[in-house]
Motif scaffolding. Structure first.
Motif: not given
Length: 296
Positions: A146-154
């Motif tokens: 997920s792009i959102n999970v990726y964004a929050v992971f960053l």
């Protein structure tokens, strides 16, 4: 893992990360007051926006699944929109931190020095390292789904780095007495946030306007399958684009005589060939069912 299962797993990861970061944010607010530290206060404000972005990510993920006919349609656009809002929030908090830091630098040059409780500052940074480390670890496994999970992971990863920066700043202030280090540390945090925001915004804008992400309508895919020889009906059709590969999944009910004659392989081959010809589908996951299937 199916798309629906993947979306559900992404939301669970976001919920766990939200619980961890909200808890630590409350700790930071109290600690910033007693430490009189801009770096801790800036990180608390930064974390508030981070938690807001988590809510946006959760809402985007939920709306995507609710609105999508088959958990693919519209999902990417909803996620990219949520990620774009996250990026804008990141840039906003970075600007706020930089403005506050600039003001404190001006006060410092005029001889106004604020005292910093380095013990509280370093202690809360150490606790934060544990919280953010756990959140980053939870999100790391789902960052590709997920792009959102990726964004929050960053964001969580840079939060982890900011706690290291704050901890080192507290030690240096204690050893040297240079309180200006607190301000410089807060500016370093804002640079991390700025980098994250720009990266997420770029990814989301490219994703929203990339025509290659446009999927064929599910209705057209269903009609193409039904028009294939041997096929009586079709249900549970899914269309997705994974790593630039167009994929179609479907449950296909054979015609009565085809069920008797066991035309499974012929049906599968014809459907795959038709979808490749009409929509350039590279991969098919087809479940062949007999004519008396209860879904029919």
């Amino acid at each position: 893992m199916t798309d629906l299962t993947t979306h559900e797993a992404s939301r669970k990861r976001l919920l766990i990360a939200l619980a961890l970061t909200c808890t630590f944010m409350l700790i930071q607010v109290v600690a910033a007051h007693y430490a009189n530290s801009l770096a801790v206060l800036a990180d608390a404000g930064h974390l508030f926006v981070h938690n807001s972005s988590l809510f946006i990510a959760l809402i985007a993920s939920t709306v995507a699944v609710k609105l999508a006919k088959n958990f693919n349609e519209g999902y990417k656009k909803a996620e990219y929109t949520g990620g774009l809002l996250n990026g804008v929030l990141y840039l906003s908090i970075a600007i706020i931190i930089l403005l506050e830091a600039t003001e404190r630098i001006e006060l410092h040059t005029q001889g106004h020095v604020h005292e910093v409780n380095t013990f509280v500052m370093s202690t809360v940074a150490g606790v934060g390292f544990l919280f953010h480390g756990l959140a980053a670890w939870v999100l790391y496994k789902g960052r590709k789904d997920s792009i959102n999970v990726y964004a929050v992971f960053l964001h969580s990863f840079f939060d982890l780095l900011s706690t290291v920066s704050t901890f080192i700043a507290g030690i240096l202030i204690h050893l040297t007495g240079w309180n200006i280090i607190d301000v410089l540390s807060s500016m370093l945090i804002s640079c991390f946030v700025l980098f994250t925001g720009l990266k997420v915004i770029k990814t989301c804008i490219v994703g929203l306007f990339d025509k290659n992400n446009t999927l064929p309508a599910v209705e057209r895919v269903e009609q193409a399958i039904v028009n294939t020889e041997h096929v009586e009906s079709v249900h549970n059709v899914t269309v997705s684009n994974t790593e630039s590969t167009l994929m179609v999944g479907a449950h296909i009910v054979l015609k009565h005589h085809c069920t008797i004659e066991m035309h499974d392989d012929a049906c599968r081959y014809q459907v795959e060939a038709r979808l490749k010809q009409l929509f350039s589908v590279e991969k098919c996951v087809l479940q062949i069912e007999s004519h008396d299937c209860p879904h029919h």
